[in-house]
Scaffold this motif. Sequence first.
Motif, PDB file in Angstrom:
ATOM      1  N   HIS A 125     -10.871   7.155   4.527  1.00 54.40           N
ATOM      2  CA  HIS A 125      -9.691   7.753   3.894  1.00 54.40           C
ATOM      3  C   HIS A 125      -8.863   6.745   3.099  1.00 54.40           C
ATOM      4  N   TYR A 126      -9.126   5.442   3.261  1.00 53.80           N
ATOM      5  CA  TYR A 126      -8.444   4.433   2.450  1.00 53.80           C
ATOM      6  C   TYR A 126      -9.247   4.021   1.221  1.00 53.80           C
ATOM      7  N   GLN A 127     -10.523   4.360   1.172  1.00 52.66           N
ATOM      8  CA  GLN A 127     -11.366   4.003   0.034  1.00 52.66           C
ATOM      9  C   GLN A 127     -10.865   4.714  -1.227  1.00 52.66           C
ATOM     10  N   ASN A 128     -10.945   4.040  -2.357  1.00 49.80           N
ATOM     11  CA  ASN A 128     -10.490   4.596  -3.641  1.00 49.80           C
ATOM     12  C   ASN A 128      -9.038   5.047  -3.551  1.00 49.80           C
ATOM     13  N   TYR A 129      -8.234   4.254  -2.896  1.00 48.72           N
ATOM     14  CA  TYR A 129      -6.857   4.609  -2.575  1.00 48.72           C
ATOM     15  C   TYR A 129      -6.062   5.027  -3.816  1.00 48.72           C
ATOM     16  N   TYR A 130      -6.087   4.223  -4.850  1.00 49.46           N
ATOM     17  CA  TYR A 130      -5.337   4.523  -6.068  1.00 49.46           C
ATOM     18  C   TYR A 130      -5.939   5.712  -6.813  1.00 49.46           C
ATOM     19  N   LYS A 131      -7.247   5.727  -6.937  1.00 48.02           N
ATOM     20  CA  LYS A 131      -7.914   6.810  -7.676  1.00 48.02           C
ATOM     21  C   LYS A 131      -7.672   8.181  -7.056  1.00 48.02           C
ATOM     22  N   LYS A 132      -7.576   8.244  -5.729  1.00 49.27           N
ATOM     23  CA  LYS A 132      -7.390   9.529  -5.043  1.00 49.27           C
ATOM     24  C   LYS A 132      -6.028  10.149  -5.330  1.00 49.27           C
ATOM     25  N   ASP A 133      -4.991   9.319  -5.443  1.00 45.51           N
ATOM     26  CA  ASP A 133      -3.648   9.856  -5.667  1.00 45.51           C
ATOM     27  C   ASP A 133      -2.731   8.775  -6.239  1.00 45.51           C
ATOM     28  N   PRO A 134      -2.814   8.535  -7.555  1.00 45.78           N
ATOM     29  CA  PRO A 134      -1.979   7.489  -8.161  1.00 45.78           C
ATOM     30  C   PRO A 134      -0.480   7.803  -8.141  1.00 45.78           C
ATOM     31  N   SER A 135      -0.111   9.019  -7.740  1.00 42.46           N
ATOM     32  CA  SER A 135       1.314   9.371  -7.697  1.00 42.46           C
ATOM     33  C   SER A 135       1.987   8.934  -6.389  1.00 42.46           C
ATOM     34  N   ARG A 136       1.236   8.454  -5.421  1.00 49.23           N
ATOM     35  CA  ARG A 136       1.834   7.950  -4.174  1.00 49.23           C
ATOM     36  C   ARG A 136       2.857   6.865  -4.506  1.00 49.23           C
ATOM     37  N   PRO A 137       3.939   6.793  -3.729  1.00 48.35           N
ATOM     38  CA  PRO A 137       4.945   5.748  -3.989  1.00 48.35           C
ATOM     39  C   PRO A 137       4.364   4.330  -4.011  1.00 48.35           C
ATOM     40  N   PHE A 138       3.465   3.992  -3.076  1.00 50.09           N
ATOM     41  CA  PHE A 138       2.865   2.656  -3.078  1.00 50.09           C
ATOM     42  C   PHE A 138       2.093   2.417  -4.377  1.00 50.09           C
ATOM     43  N   CYS A 139       1.375   3.400  -4.821  1.00 54.01           N
ATOM     44  CA  CYS A 139       0.605   3.274  -6.060  1.00 54.01           C
ATOM     45  C   CYS A 139       1.531   3.070  -7.257  1.00 54.01           C
ATOM     46  N   GLN A 140       2.590   3.862  -7.335  1.00 53.15           N
ATOM     47  CA  GLN A 140       3.533   3.773  -8.450  1.00 53.15           C
ATOM     48  C   GLN A 140       4.340   2.477  -8.438  1.00 53.15           C
ATOM     49  N   ASN A 141       4.753   2.031  -7.255  1.00 55.19           N
ATOM     50  CA  ASN A 141       5.640   0.880  -7.161  1.00 55.19           C
ATOM     51  C   ASN A 141       4.937  -0.464  -7.073  1.00 55.19           C
ATOM     52  N   ILE A 142       3.717  -0.486  -6.560  1.00 56.77           N
ATOM     53  CA  ILE A 142       3.017  -1.760  -6.356  1.00 56.77           C
ATOM     54  C   ILE A 142       1.762  -1.879  -7.225  1.00 56.77           C
ATOM     55  N   ILE A 143       0.893  -0.879  -7.169  1.00 62.61           N
ATOM     56  CA  ILE A 143      -0.385  -0.987  -7.883  1.00 62.61           C
ATOM     57  C   ILE A 143      -0.208  -0.788  -9.386  1.00 62.61           C
ATOM     58  N   GLN A 144       0.520   0.241  -9.800  1.00 59.12           N
ATOM     59  CA  GLN A 144       0.654   0.529 -11.231  1.00 59.12           C
ATOM     60  C   GLN A 144       1.250  -0.639 -12.019  1.00 59.12           C
ATOM     61  N   PRO A 145       2.297  -1.317 -11.521  1.00 58.39           N
ATOM     62  CA  PRO A 145       2.786  -2.488 -12.264  1.00 58.39           C
ATOM     63  C   PRO A 145       1.722  -3.581 -12.435  1.00 58.39           C
ATOM     64  N   LYS A 146       0.864  -3.764 -11.433  1.00 60.10           N
ATOM     65  CA  LYS A 146      -0.212  -4.749 -11.560  1.00 60.10           C
ATOM     66  C   LYS A 146      -1.225  -4.306 -12.618  1.00 60.10           C
TER      67      LYS A 146
END
Length: 158
Positions: A125-146
């Motif tokens: 359930h953690y695999q492809n973490y960003y691809k599965k739901d890029p709207s998650r707060p962690f994705c928006q605040n940490i991954i997307q800026p990178k």
Amino acid sequence: MNKVGLGGSCHWCTEAIFQSIEGVIDVEQGWIAAKAPNEDFSEAVVVHFNPAQVSLHNLIEIHLLSHSATSSHNMRAKYRSAVYVYNKTQYTQSIRILAELQIHFANPLITQTLLFDKFEASATHYQNYYKKDPSRPFCQNIIQPKLDKLKRYLNHRS
């Protein structure tokens, strides 16, 4: 197809970064242990890549730019800054590449070149973490800026 292990940041972030690179075939997210002296597991990814499309040099360069490669902070045991290699040729190449790229950093790189030993994948359930739901707060605040920083860098290089 070749492969290399990369660690230094959260494996959700590292996975998303390398999934966005042309020439990367697959990214396995989890924990890597190196052969002695760094036998403990640390968050990392295994990147499978086509060297005709993306070089080991480019992958290491992107890796250094996507985490704090000069910072020896208190989470380094969990987020070891490393290039995990699979053979002596990759080992020699990685050492040379890190030395070449040092000139782009004001402080010394702490990224190690280590011989890969073992890999343990993250839970499904953690695999492809960003691809599965890029709207998650962690994705928006940490991954997307990178990812945005990487895109600007790659556009600037072209």
